[in-house]
Design an enzyme around this catalytic site. Structure first.
Site, mmCIF file in Angstrom:
data_model
loop_
_atom_site.group_PDB
_atom_site.id
_atom_site.type_symbol
_atom_site.label_atom_id
_atom_site.label_comp_id
_atom_site.label_asym_id
_atom_site.label_seq_id
_atom_site.Cartn_x
_atom_site.Cartn_y
_atom_site.Cartn_z
ATOM 1 N N ASP A 127 0.750 -1.250 -0.136
ATOM 2 C CA ASP A 127 0.073 0.030 -0.043
ATOM 3 C C ASP A 127 0.827 1.222 0.041
ATOM 4 O O ASP A 127 1.803 1.209 0.719
ATOM 5 C CB ASP A 127 -0.847 -0.124 1.446
ATOM 6 C CG ASP A 127 -2.263 0.181 0.912
ATOM 7 O OD1 ASP A 127 -2.762 1.319 0.479
ATOM 8 O OD2 ASP A 127 -3.134 -0.770 1.348
ATOM 9 N N ASP A 234 -2.996 4.447 -2.361
ATOM 10 C CA ASP A 234 -4.175 5.019 -1.612
ATOM 11 C C ASP A 234 -4.463 6.308 -1.753
ATOM 12 O O ASP A 234 -3.813 7.319 -2.173
ATOM 13 C CB ASP A 234 -3.527 5.058 -0.060
ATOM 14 C CG ASP A 234 -4.700 5.470 0.977
ATOM 15 O OD1 ASP A 234 -5.530 4.547 1.114
ATOM 16 O OD2 ASP A 234 -4.583 6.380 1.613
ATOM 17 N N GLU A 292 -6.418 4.059 -6.082
ATOM 18 C CA GLU A 292 -7.712 4.147 -5.751
ATOM 19 C C GLU A 292 -8.273 5.306 -6.187
ATOM 20 O O GLU A 292 -7.862 6.526 -5.615
ATOM 21 C CB GLU A 292 -7.472 3.859 -4.079
ATOM 22 C CG GLU A 292 -9.141 4.073 -3.240
ATOM 23 C CD GLU A 292 -8.796 4.468 -1.881
ATOM 24 O OE1 GLU A 292 -9.827 4.119 -1.316
ATOM 25 O OE2 GLU A 292 -7.960 5.230 -1.606
ATOM 26 N N HIS A 367 -10.839 -4.002 2.335
ATOM 27 C CA HIS A 367 -10.960 -3.406 3.636
ATOM 28 C C HIS A 367 -11.815 -2.302 3.895
ATOM 29 O O HIS A 367 -12.007 -1.913 5.253
ATOM 30 C CB HIS A 367 -9.398 -3.021 4.182
ATOM 31 C CG HIS A 367 -8.866 -2.009 3.387
ATOM 32 N ND1 HIS A 367 -8.875 -1.863 1.847
ATOM 33 C CD2 HIS A 367 -8.717 -0.729 3.731
ATOM 34 C CE1 HIS A 367 -8.133 -0.733 1.613
ATOM 35 N NE2 HIS A 367 -8.123 0.115 2.639
ATOM 36 N N ASP A 368 -12.358 -1.621 2.873
ATOM 37 C CA ASP A 368 -13.283 -0.334 3.282
ATOM 38 C C ASP A 368 -14.557 -0.632 2.837
ATOM 39 O O ASP A 368 -15.476 0.270 3.008
ATOM 40 C CB ASP A 368 -12.714 0.901 2.476
ATOM 41 C CG ASP A 368 -11.415 1.263 2.503
ATOM 42 O OD1 ASP A 368 -10.978 1.327 3.910
ATOM 43 O OD2 ASP A 368 -10.715 1.887 1.911
HETATM 44 C C1 GLC Z 1 -8.181 4.922 1.680
HETATM 45 C C2 GLC Z 1 -8.229 3.698 2.372
HETATM 46 C C3 GLC Z 1 -8.805 3.578 3.819
HETATM 47 C C4 GLC Z 1 -8.140 4.726 4.667
HETATM 48 C C5 GLC Z 1 -8.037 6.084 3.825
HETATM 49 C C6 GLC Z 1 -6.966 6.892 4.292
HETATM 50 O O1 GLC Z 1 -9.475 5.219 1.276
HETATM 51 O O2 GLC Z 1 -8.546 2.612 1.514
HETATM 52 O O3 GLC Z 1 -8.769 2.422 4.257
HETATM 53 O O4 GLC Z 1 -8.821 4.882 5.742
HETATM 54 O O5 GLC Z 1 -7.395 5.719 2.476
HETATM 55 O O6 GLC Z 1 -5.741 6.688 4.331
#
Ligand code: GLC
Ligand code: CA
Length: 627
Positions: A127, A234, A292, A367-368
């Site tokens: 990540d 991310d 993302e 995970h989200d």
């Molecule tokens: C992304 C991650 C998430 C995290 C956020 C802040 O959306 O997937 O889990 O809380 O970034 O880093």
């Protein structure tokens, strides 16, 4: 397995089937290793496997399961943050990019993990969290000291705004993604700093070239030199801020303003990625970069992923995750949706692969997001198996790089409604629950809805420990240990041990699906997607067609209901001859049973038809594959 024998012959025969050369526009570009039928498996370290009985998953635990992953047939491991961190946001708040969170292990463990993965012919991506750091990162600790320290402009600092009565107020009305204001006051500078996420996650100032260079060195070069094969990027579109005006008050952010239009896909994003490509990535062996990319439309996504710009390799598009208003609305306003909406949501990523030279991802869990069977199929235990396989067949036959999330291969589910707020661990769910209780303490109905919303869509759903066996603590940690997060009550029914040797299990089905992606890559992973029953709210029929010389077709029929459905082959493909290749029931009939799923592949016309996967299960002849 019958599949292996039969299709190997078919595949080699196909190589000799000639036709005139394809037009040059269709000639393959220089192949990228990641633009293929390789599949990715995401590991959430805290919940994967605990090796030392402290109740928290760790890197040695992951290493102990590498054979399991290899056997499943995944090719790339995406490891969610394992960096040193105070763990306010489960490691997405990094205090040291070059060290490991001690509870997860050491740098030596990471080296062992990288080697263990490579030795098995797999790859690893990490990540990359570089929109913000932890407030405990040494850069921030220095930056916050004064307005004139060497790192004073490494984060986004603004003067207070003067309120009506001379009170000190944040520079604008933005709300943070996790609730509350997006600004936090800091006495030593008499200024506010920006945090789009938790207050402990200050946003880095990407306008500062020295900062960018330092980020590249510590977060990218450091790990690429250690041999990692790429990154999941991310919040990949937030680095460049457009301006700092007040945002509109929306249900998701109320009473604060939504920052999106000022921070998503800002003016310098593409310049930054081109710089990363030039200064970092080009020095290594074609790292895979998957971004993302929430809140980005097709034309903008193309800018990030088109092959001539070489910014990112592929992106996550959230059209499926946001169905029913999830992620966009507060959890208590999230609602159900109709099947045609899912068909549309999938189209965007499919068009990226087929209609452009770009590439895409296909996924339903991470995970989200909640567990896919609970959110997109059914909570009825009677159909759990079949529905999980149906979803596997659906995303397993879509174009792009497939991402599986830990536990998805055994059909792990959302947390049950009977749990209580003390069982939550995620900062955003806890914040939301407290906020609702603060704002509406007497509105029992609304609070009930809020809880239902948490159980339906919150991030904690995906973060419960992996259910390895029916032993105490689901085999995730020792019997006597206390897992850091409660284990889902259904672990005795749903666990790896139970599914491992069962040829009819969800996990065995996933193995077959992953094989199909490799064997029929050009049609399944790269083919053109078309929906044939768009308005139908019960069934979903889509075809995949190849654009290369074989031009073979496949189609998939899925019954998204517990009622029988008519079986119709796509009219447009009626000239062609198909055979059933994979299905989630033992004896498919003339109609589609509840939650039944089938994959048909075009007969290759070489004298050998497809072999049904169930062929070697004669002794089970009376049973369905899904039990
Ligand atoms: C992304 C991650 C998430 C995290 C956020 C802040 O959306 O997937 O889990 O809380 O970034 O880093
Ligand atoms: Ca541990």
């Amino acid at each position: 397995m019958a599949l292996l024998k039969a299709s190997a012959r078919v595949a080699s025969a196909l190589t000799f089937r000639s036709s005139s050369s394809p037009p040059s526009a269709l000639l393959p570009e220089k192949p990228h290793w990641w633009k293929s039928g390789l599949s990715v498996y995401q590991i959430w370290p805290a919940s994967f496997k605990d090796s030392n009985g402290d109740g928290i998953g760790d890197i040695p635990g992951i290493i102990s399961k590498l054979d399991y992953l290899q056997e499943l047939g995944v090719d790339i491991i995406w490891l969610s943050p394992m960096y040193d961190s105070p763990q306010v946001d489960m490691g997405y708040d990094i205090s040291d990019y070059e060290n490991i969170y001690p509870k997860y292990g050491t740098l030596q463990d990471m080296d062992n993990l990288i080697k263990g993965i490579h030795d098995r012919g797999m790859r690893i991506i990490l990540d990359l969290v570089i929109n913000h750091t932890s407030d405990k990162h040494k850069w921030f600790e220095e930056s916050m000291k004064s307005k004139d320290n060497p790192k004073s402009s490494w984060y986004i600092w603004k003067d207070p705004k003067l309120g009506k009565h001379g009170t000190r107020e944040p520079p604008n009305n933005w709300g943070s993604m996790f609730g509350g204001s997006a600004w936090k006051y800091c006495q030593s500078r008499d200024q506010y700093y920006l945090h789009l996420f938790a207050p402990e996650q200050p946003d880095l100032n990407w306008e500062n070239k020295t900062t960018r260079k330092a980020i590249y060195d510590t977060a990218l070069h450091f790990w690429l030199k250690k041999g990692v094969d790429g990154f999941r990027v991310d919040t990949a579109n937030l680095y460049s801020k457009r301006s700092y005006d007040d945002g509109p008050i929306t249900p998701r952010f109320a009473p604060f303003g939504a920052p999106a239009e000022f921070v998503v896909n800002g003016p310098r994003m593409h310049e930054f990625y081109q710089e990363i490509r030039r200064d970092v990535l080009d020095k290594y062996n074609d790292p895979m970069m998957v971004g993302e990319l929430g809140g980005t439309d097709f034309a903008d996504i193309l800018k990030y992923v088109s092959s001539d710009r070489r910014e990112l390799s592929m992106v996550f598009d959230f059209s499926v995750c946001t169905l029913g208003g999830a992620l966009r609305l507060p959890p208590h306003e999230v609602h159900s949706y109709k099947l045609p909406e899912l068909k549309t949501a999938l189209k965007l990523t499919q068009d990226l692969v087929a209609n452009t030279k770009a590439w895409s991802t296909v996924f339903m869990e991470n995970h989200d997001n909640p567990r896919s069977v609970s959110r997109h199929a059914t909570n009825d235990p009677a159909y759990h198996d079949r529905a999980c396989k149906l979803l596997a067949l659906m995303i397993g036959t879509l174009s792009g790089t497939l991402f599986l999330y830990q536990g998805q291969e055994i059909g792990m589910t959302n947390i049950p409604e009977t749990w209580s707020p003390e069982d939550l661990r995620d900062v955003s769910a806890i914040e939301y629950w407290h906020d609702m209780n603060r704002r509406f303490p007497r509105d029992k109905e609304l609070l009930k809805k809020a809880w239902k919303g948490i159980v339906a869509v919150s991030r904690d759903n995906a973060r419960t420990p992996v259910q390895w066996s029916s032993d105490a603590n689901a085999g995730f940690t020792d019997e006597k240990s206390k897992p850091w997060m409660r284990i889902n009550d259904n672990y005795k029914a749903i666990n790896v041990a139970k599914q491992l040797d069962d040829p009819h299990s969800i996990r065995s089905f996933w193995r077959r699906v992953l094989e199909v992606r490799k064997k029929f890559e050009s049609v399944v992973v790269k083919g053109h997607y078309e929906v044939h029953d768009y308005d139908n709210e019960q069934t979903f029929t889509f075809s995949k067609t190849q654009t290369d010389r074989e031009g073979r077709a496949a189609y998939v029929v899925l019954n998204f209901s517990d009622k029988e459905a008519e079986l119709e082959s796509p009219r447009a493909l009626r000239e062609k001859e198909f055979e059933l290749y994979l299905s989630n029931v033992y004896k498919p009939g003339a109609k589609l049973g509840a939650w039944e799923a089938r994959l048909y592949l075009e007969r290759c016309g070489l004298g050998e038809g497809w072999i049904l996967l169930q062929e070697d299960d004669d002794e089970e002849a009376t049973k369905e594959t899904s039990r």
